[in-house]
Write a protein that holds these residues in place. Structure first.
Motif, PDB file in Angstrom:
ATOM      1  N   LEU A 172      27.204 116.160  -4.035  1.00  0.00           N
ATOM      2  CA  LEU A 172      27.583 117.024  -5.139  1.00  0.00           C
ATOM      3  C   LEU A 172      28.230 116.213  -6.267  1.00  0.00           C
ATOM      4  O   LEU A 172      27.941 116.443  -7.441  1.00  0.00           O
ATOM      5  CB  LEU A 172      28.536 118.127  -4.668  1.00  0.00           C
ATOM      6  N   SER A 173      29.077 115.261  -5.910  1.00  0.00           N
ATOM      7  CA  SER A 173      29.722 114.420  -6.922  1.00  0.00           C
ATOM      8  C   SER A 173      28.690 113.639  -7.708  1.00  0.00           C
ATOM      9  O   SER A 173      28.784 113.506  -8.931  1.00  0.00           O
ATOM     10  CB  SER A 173      30.711 113.452  -6.275  1.00  0.00           C
ATOM     11  N   LYS A 174      27.697 113.113  -7.015  1.00  0.00           N
ATOM     12  CA  LYS A 174      26.642 112.361  -7.693  1.00  0.00           C
ATOM     13  C   LYS A 174      25.868 113.277  -8.636  1.00  0.00           C
ATOM     14  O   LYS A 174      25.600 112.930  -9.787  1.00  0.00           O
ATOM     15  CB  LYS A 174      25.689 111.741  -6.680  1.00  0.00           C
ATOM     16  N   LYS A 175      25.536 114.472  -8.152  1.00  0.00           N
ATOM     17  CA  LYS A 175      24.794 115.436  -8.970  1.00  0.00           C
ATOM     18  C   LYS A 175      25.618 115.853 -10.184  1.00  0.00           C
ATOM     19  O   LYS A 175      25.116 115.890 -11.297  1.00  0.00           O
ATOM     20  CB  LYS A 175      24.431 116.655  -8.126  1.00  0.00           C
ATOM     21  N   GLN A 176      26.893 116.153  -9.969  1.00  0.00           N
ATOM     22  CA  GLN A 176      27.746 116.586 -11.069  1.00  0.00           C
ATOM     23  C   GLN A 176      28.036 115.442 -12.021  1.00  0.00           C
ATOM     24  O   GLN A 176      28.203 115.659 -13.213  1.00  0.00           O
ATOM     25  CB  GLN A 176      29.049 117.190 -10.541  1.00  0.00           C
ATOM     26  N   GLY A 177      28.094 114.218 -11.506  1.00  0.00           N
ATOM     27  CA  GLY A 177      28.301 113.064 -12.366  1.00  0.00           C
ATOM     28  C   GLY A 177      27.181 112.921 -13.368  1.00  0.00           C
ATOM     29  O   GLY A 177      27.401 112.650 -14.553  1.00  0.00           O
ATOM     30  N   ASP A 178      25.957 113.127 -12.924  1.00  0.00           N
ATOM     31  CA  ASP A 178      24.807 113.077 -13.820  1.00  0.00           C
ATOM     32  C   ASP A 178      24.895 114.192 -14.849  1.00  0.00           C
ATOM     33  O   ASP A 178      24.630 113.982 -16.034  1.00  0.00           O
ATOM     34  CB  ASP A 178      23.496 113.203 -13.030  1.00  0.00           C
ATOM     35  N   ASP A 179      25.265 115.390 -14.407  1.00  0.00           N
ATOM     36  CA  ASP A 179      25.411 116.526 -15.311  1.00  0.00           C
ATOM     37  C   ASP A 179      26.520 116.279 -16.327  1.00  0.00           C
ATOM     38  O   ASP A 179      26.382 116.625 -17.495  1.00  0.00           O
ATOM     39  CB  ASP A 179      25.718 117.808 -14.536  1.00  0.00           C
ATOM     40  N   THR A 180      27.619 115.691 -15.887  1.00  0.00           N
ATOM     41  CA  THR A 180      28.749 115.440 -16.771  1.00  0.00           C
ATOM     42  C   THR A 180      28.371 114.436 -17.850  1.00  0.00           C
ATOM     43  O   THR A 180      28.755 114.594 -19.009  1.00  0.00           O
ATOM     44  CB  THR A 180      29.970 114.953 -15.966  1.00  0.00           C
ATOM     45  N   ASP A 181      27.620 113.415 -17.496  1.00  0.00           N
ATOM     46  CA  ASP A 181      27.170 112.451 -18.502  1.00  0.00           C
ATOM     47  C   ASP A 181      26.296 113.130 -19.550  1.00  0.00           C
ATOM     48  O   ASP A 181      26.434 112.873 -20.750  1.00  0.00           O
ATOM     49  CB  ASP A 181      26.403 111.299 -17.847  1.00  0.00           C
ATOM     50  N   LYS A 182      25.415 114.011 -19.098  1.00  0.00           N
ATOM     51  CA  LYS A 182      24.569 114.747 -20.047  1.00  0.00           C
ATOM     52  C   LYS A 182      25.417 115.634 -20.954  1.00  0.00           C
ATOM     53  O   LYS A 182      25.159 115.737 -22.156  1.00  0.00           O
ATOM     54  CB  LYS A 182      23.549 115.593 -19.294  1.00  0.00           C
ATOM     55  N   ARG A 197      28.534 115.114 -21.821  1.00  0.00           N
ATOM     56  CA  ARG A 197      29.250 114.252 -22.772  1.00  0.00           C
ATOM     57  C   ARG A 197      28.336 113.873 -23.938  1.00  0.00           C
ATOM     58  O   ARG A 197      28.763 113.861 -25.091  1.00  0.00           O
ATOM     59  CB  ARG A 197      29.766 113.000 -22.077  1.00  0.00           C
ATOM     60  N   LYS A 198      27.087 113.567 -23.628  1.00  0.00           N
ATOM     61  CA  LYS A 198      26.134 113.227 -24.690  1.00  0.00           C
ATOM     62  C   LYS A 198      25.872 114.426 -25.594  1.00  0.00           C
ATOM     63  O   LYS A 198      25.758 114.280 -26.822  1.00  0.00           O
ATOM     64  CB  LYS A 198      24.833 112.713 -24.076  1.00  0.00           C
ATOM     65  N   ARG A 199      25.782 115.605 -25.005  1.00  0.00           N
ATOM     66  CA  ARG A 199      25.572 116.808 -25.808  1.00  0.00           C
ATOM     67  C   ARG A 199      26.777 117.096 -26.700  1.00  0.00           C
ATOM     68  O   ARG A 199      26.624 117.548 -27.842  1.00  0.00           O
ATOM     69  CB  ARG A 199      25.276 118.005 -24.912  1.00  0.00           C
ATOM     70  N   VAL A 200      28.003 116.847 -26.188  1.00  0.00           N
ATOM     71  CA  VAL A 200      29.214 117.027 -26.994  1.00  0.00           C
ATOM     72  C   VAL A 200      29.169 116.082 -28.184  1.00  0.00           C
ATOM     73  O   VAL A 200      29.423 116.478 -29.330  1.00  0.00           O
ATOM     74  CB  VAL A 200      30.496 116.783 -26.160  1.00  0.00           C
ATOM     75  N   MET A 201      28.828 114.834 -27.911  1.00  0.00           N
ATOM     76  CA  MET A 201      28.784 113.849 -28.996  1.00  0.00           C
ATOM     77  C   MET A 201      27.729 114.248 -30.034  1.00  0.00           C
ATOM     78  O   MET A 201      27.962 114.117 -31.242  1.00  0.00           O
ATOM     79  CB  MET A 201      28.527 112.458 -28.433  1.00  0.00           C
ATOM     80  N   ALA A 202      26.594 114.760 -29.577  1.00  0.00           N
ATOM     81  CA  ALA A 202      25.546 115.191 -30.506  1.00  0.00           C
ATOM     82  C   ALA A 202      26.009 116.395 -31.325  1.00  0.00           C
ATOM     83  O   ALA A 202      25.778 116.450 -32.545  1.00  0.00           O
ATOM     84  CB  ALA A 202      24.272 115.527 -29.740  1.00  0.00           C
TER      85      ALA A 202
END
Length: 161
Positions: free
Chosen positions: A64-74, A76-81
């Motif tokens: 779950l941490s690995k899955k959520q880590g990938d989601d969190t990175d996405k 963060r990128k969406r926030v920056m965009a």
């Protein structure tokens, strides 16, 4: 029932609940849960040994941490965009440090990478809504300006009391 057994039963119940919560978050079906239980020689998750449940929950938590880590990175990128797009729409210059600074000020966190997933989602919505609201306000302003100009161009420029 002794106090020790009661405590162990509470721990076991808590682990079974955690197991099912993790399975739900990972999208594990009932058949897959039965397969997991069968691999431990039992029919139900309630019958799995406490120590085995600890191991299973640990493995599921890591997935779950690995899955959520990938989601969190996405996220963060969406926030920056979203923030970058808003800055461009307002005519301001932007770079990664400016965008991260705005995100941190909005959320009260000192580190952009520490902002939790829910707050990241809120930021995305906030800055996307800011742009939508600005476009709609501009459209209303243009409509009012056009109406006013049409009135003056039509000779209806006498002030009405």
């Amino acid at each position: 029932m002794t106090k020790e057994n009661k405590t162990m039963d509470e721990i076991h119940r808590g682990l079974v609940k955690k197991y099912h919560t993790l399975c739900t978050l990972l999208g594990i079906s009932d058949d897959e849960k039965k397969t997991i239980a069968a691999s431990y020689g039992v029919e139900s998750s309630r019958d799995i040994d406490t120590h085995d449940l600890i191991d299973i929950c640990g493995k599921l938590s890591a997935q779950l941490s690995k899955k959520q880590g990938d989601d969190t990175d996405k996220l963060r990128k969406r926030v920056m965009a979203a923030i970058g797009s808003w800055l461009r729409s307002t005519g301001r210059t932007s770079n990664a440090s400016v965008i991260k600074g705005i995100a941190c000020r909005c959320t009260g966190y000192s580190d952009f990478n520490k902002i939790p997933r829910e707050r990241l989602r809120n930021l995305i919505g906030l800055f996307n809504n800011k742009q939508t609201d600005a476009r709609q306000a501009e459209a209303v302003k243009q409509a009012m300006l056009s109406e006013t100009l049409a009135r003056y161009a039509g000779g209806d420029n006498v002030a009405q009391a």
